[in-house]
Design an enzyme around this catalytic site. Structure first.
Site, short mmCIF file in Angstrom:
data_model
loop_
_atom_site.label_atom_id
_atom_site.label_comp_id
_atom_site.label_asym_id
_atom_site.label_seq_id
_atom_site.Cartn_x
_atom_site.Cartn_y
_atom_site.Cartn_z
CE1 TYR A 93 -3.98 -2.19 5.11
CE2 TYR A 93 -3.22 0.04 4.63
CZ TYR A 93 -3.76 -1.17 4.20
OH TYR A 93 -4.07 -1.35 2.87
CB SER A 128 -0.87 0.02 1.26
OG SER A 128 -1.52 1.27 1.37
CE LYS A 140 -1.85 -4.05 2.89
NZ LYS A 140 -2.09 -5.31 2.15
#
Ligand code: NAD
Length: 249
Positions: free
Chosen positions: A155, A140, A159
């Site tokens: 998160y 991401s 990633k």
């Protein structure tokens, strides 16, 4: 037909509005036999049936290594080989650093990072036997810019971990004809973002994107087809930004 007769496994591919299903559709249109691996509640069999004949939906939780092995066993039994793996399954949570609990951390990292390792471990023996294969990992833009749009810091960490893991696997398995690459999507409108951003926030984000729109699932799917196909035969360990220019670095 860039993927004629290739067998492509896509994790988290059952959500009809998601990046995984868009990738499944494009890969099927390019001649691949697609195996969608997703949670039971996402109904991978019904998603696979929407692709037409000759595709498979398998229930599997990527956080469970035995389930990954079982899913790949089913795929091999059906089609005899695995040419492509797209590590797409992922979940997010919009919280700040001080709000992250141990359980949140485990949950978010387990799906994106541990799941990417598990599924890669499950397909690599088949790819080694073939001395060929392409693994595409969905990271991401959040890993590169330090979040700030949607997911929390855990998160971003998950990633970013995917980028490191993919690059290390690229280095390890290149000698065996196996390529491993990452895609870093920007903000793509899917179920993961559904109802979580106000129209004002979307407009504000759009203003920062040179291509002047949020992403669509097909934007990422096209990049997956490129990395899965022989068009990218000399690419390994790369990070392909699909973000409309949101992050130019
Ligand atoms: P989505 O929620 O539509 O898709 C995620 C899929 O993963 C779902 O089908 C879900 O059932 C599946 N899944 C969740 N946990 C799983 C598990 N343990 N095992 C197997 N499958 C599981 O979201 P999306 O936007 O299509 O996201 C796809 C990937 O792209 C994710 O990794 C996400 O982090 C990443 N991503 C999305 C965006 C975006 O803006 N949408 C941006 C950057 C990266």
């Amino acid at each position: 037909m860039l993927l004629r007769d290739k067998v492509a496994v896509i994790t988290g591919g059952a959500g009809l509005n998601g990046l995984g299903f868009a990738t499944a559709r494009q890969m099927a249109a390019h001649g691949a036999r697609v195996v969608i691996v997703d949670l039971e509640r996402a109904d991978p069999a019904s998603a696979a049936s929407r692709l037409g004949d000759g595709h498979l939906g398998v229930v599997g939780d990527v956080t469970d290594k035995a389930a990954c092995d079982a899913a790949i066993e089913q795929a091999l039994k059906a089609y005899g080989r695995i040419d492509v793996l797209v590590n797409n399954a992922g979940i997010t949570q919009p919280v700040k650093t001080l709000e992250i609990t141990r359980a949140d951390y485990d949950r978010i990292l387990d799906v994106s990072l541990r799941g990417t390792l598990h599924m890669s471990q499950s397909v690599l023996p088949a790819m080694r036997r073939q001395q060929a294969g392409s693994i595409v990992c969905i990271s991401s833009v959040s890993a590169q810019r330090g979040g700030g749009i949607f997911g929390g810091p855990h998160y971003s960490a998950a990633k970013a971990g995917v980028l490191g893991l993919a690059r290390a696997m690229a280095r390890e398995f290149g000698i065996e004809g196996i390529r491993v690459n990452c895609i870093t999507p920007g903000l793509i409108e899917t179920d993961i973002t559904q109802g979580k951003l106000s129209p004002e926030r979307k407009d504000a984000i759009t203003e920062t994107i040179p291509l002047n729109r949020l992403g669509r699932a097909d934007d990422v799917a096209g990049a997956c087809v490129f990395l899965a196909s022989d068009l990218s035969v000399y690419c390994t360990g790369i990070t392909l930004d699909v973000n409309g220019g949101m992050l130019i670095h």
